[in-house]
Design a protein around this motif. Structure first.
Motif, PDB file in Angstrom:
ATOM      1  N   LEU A 261       0.618  -1.320  -0.284  1.00 12.25           N
ATOM      2  CA  LEU A 261       0.097  -0.290   0.320  1.00 12.25           C
ATOM      3  C   LEU A 261       0.566   0.978  -0.166  1.00 12.25           C
ATOM      4  O   LEU A 261       0.369   2.322  -1.017  1.00 12.25           O
ATOM      5  N   PHE A 262       1.357   1.254   1.188  1.00 11.09           N
ATOM      6  CA  PHE A 262       3.167   2.566   0.808  1.00 11.09           C
ATOM      7  C   PHE A 262       3.538   2.966  -0.179  1.00 11.09           C
ATOM      8  O   PHE A 262       3.118   4.015  -1.286  1.00 11.09           O
ATOM      9  N   GLN A 263       3.389   1.948  -1.391  1.00  7.47           N
ATOM     10  CA  GLN A 263       4.275   1.882  -2.474  1.00  7.47           C
ATOM     11  C   GLN A 263       3.252   2.311  -3.406  1.00  7.47           C
ATOM     12  O   GLN A 263       3.689   3.646  -4.350  1.00  7.47           O
ATOM     13  N   LEU A 264       1.963   2.164  -3.336  1.00  6.47           N
ATOM     14  CA  LEU A 264       0.849   2.746  -4.371  1.00  6.47           C
ATOM     15  C   LEU A 264       1.028   3.658  -4.183  1.00  6.47           C
ATOM     16  O   LEU A 264       0.480   4.874  -4.959  1.00  6.47           O
ATOM     17  N   VAL A 265       0.825   4.204  -2.782  1.00  8.94           N
ATOM     18  CA  VAL A 265       0.238   5.931  -2.682  1.00  8.94           C
ATOM     19  C   VAL A 265       1.376   6.023  -2.895  1.00  8.94           C
ATOM     20  O   VAL A 265       1.358   7.732  -4.218  1.00  8.94           O
ATOM     21  N   MET A 266       2.635   5.815  -2.423  1.00  8.09           N
ATOM     22  CA  MET A 266       4.298   6.980  -3.120  1.00  8.09           C
ATOM     23  C   MET A 266       4.189   7.093  -4.308  1.00  8.09           C
ATOM     24  O   MET A 266       4.237   8.371  -5.011  1.00  8.09           O
TER      25      MET A 266
ATOM     26  N   GLY B 200       1.141   6.970  -6.740  1.00  6.79           N
ATOM     27  CA  GLY B 200       0.370   8.233  -7.199  1.00  6.79           C
ATOM     28  C   GLY B 200       0.514   8.856  -6.622  1.00  6.79           C
ATOM     29  O   GLY B 200      -0.299  10.025  -6.847  1.00  6.79           O
ATOM     30  N   LEU B 201       1.011   9.752  -5.688  1.00  9.37           N
ATOM     31  CA  LEU B 201       2.113  10.832  -5.488  1.00  9.37           C
ATOM     32  C   LEU B 201       2.412  11.467  -6.224  1.00  9.37           C
ATOM     33  O   LEU B 201       2.747  12.542  -6.518  1.00  9.37           O
TER      34      LEU B 201
ATOM     35  N   ALA C 131      -1.483  16.802  -3.198  1.00  6.07           N
ATOM     36  CA  ALA C 131      -2.945  16.574  -1.779  1.00  6.07           C
ATOM     37  C   ALA C 131      -3.059  17.233  -0.772  1.00  6.07           C
ATOM     38  O   ALA C 131      -3.380  16.872   0.969  1.00  6.07           O
TER      39      ALA C 131
END
Length: 115
Positions: A22-27, A29-30, A53
């Motif tokens: 999840l962390f990698q996906l959020v990063m 995305g950012l 964001a």
């Protein structure tokens, strides 16, 4: 090692190895959001640094020694976290952390000194 090993890895880490968390996906995305934000600006208005964001800093300018010192080694700075020298998110201001530890050690030594 097959299936039982995979099940142990899922149990141990909460997910299978190899896939993004999840962390990698959020990063990712950012990063995409920050690059998109800059590309939507007119070319002459692009700064390649700012926030995405609403509060997450990004910095895509070429790193400089001055910016590195300002963000990673600024003992007199007021924050422990500062924007990354390059990328999205925050980095530790190690200089500030060292200064706080030194201050704490000095205070404890003064308390131990005879009056």
């Amino acid at each position: 090692m097959g299936k039982q090993h995979d099940e142990q890895q899922v149990e141990k880490h909460g997910r299978k190895r190899g896939g993004p968390g999840l962390f990698q996906l959020v990063m990712v995305g950012l990063v995409v959001a920050a690059v998109t934000k800059e590309l939507q600006k007119d070319k002459e208005d692009r700064t390649w640094h700012g926030t995405v964001a609403g509060f997450v800093p990004y910095e895509f300018r070429v790193p400089t020694v001055e910016r590195f010192r300002e963000r990673v080694w600024d003992p007199d700075g007021e924050h422990v976290l500062s924007p990354h020298v390059f990328g999205v998110g925050w980095t530790l201001n190690l200089g500030r952390i060292v200064a706080l530890v030194r201050h704490k050690v000095d205070d404890s030594r003064e308390g131990d000194a005879p009056a």
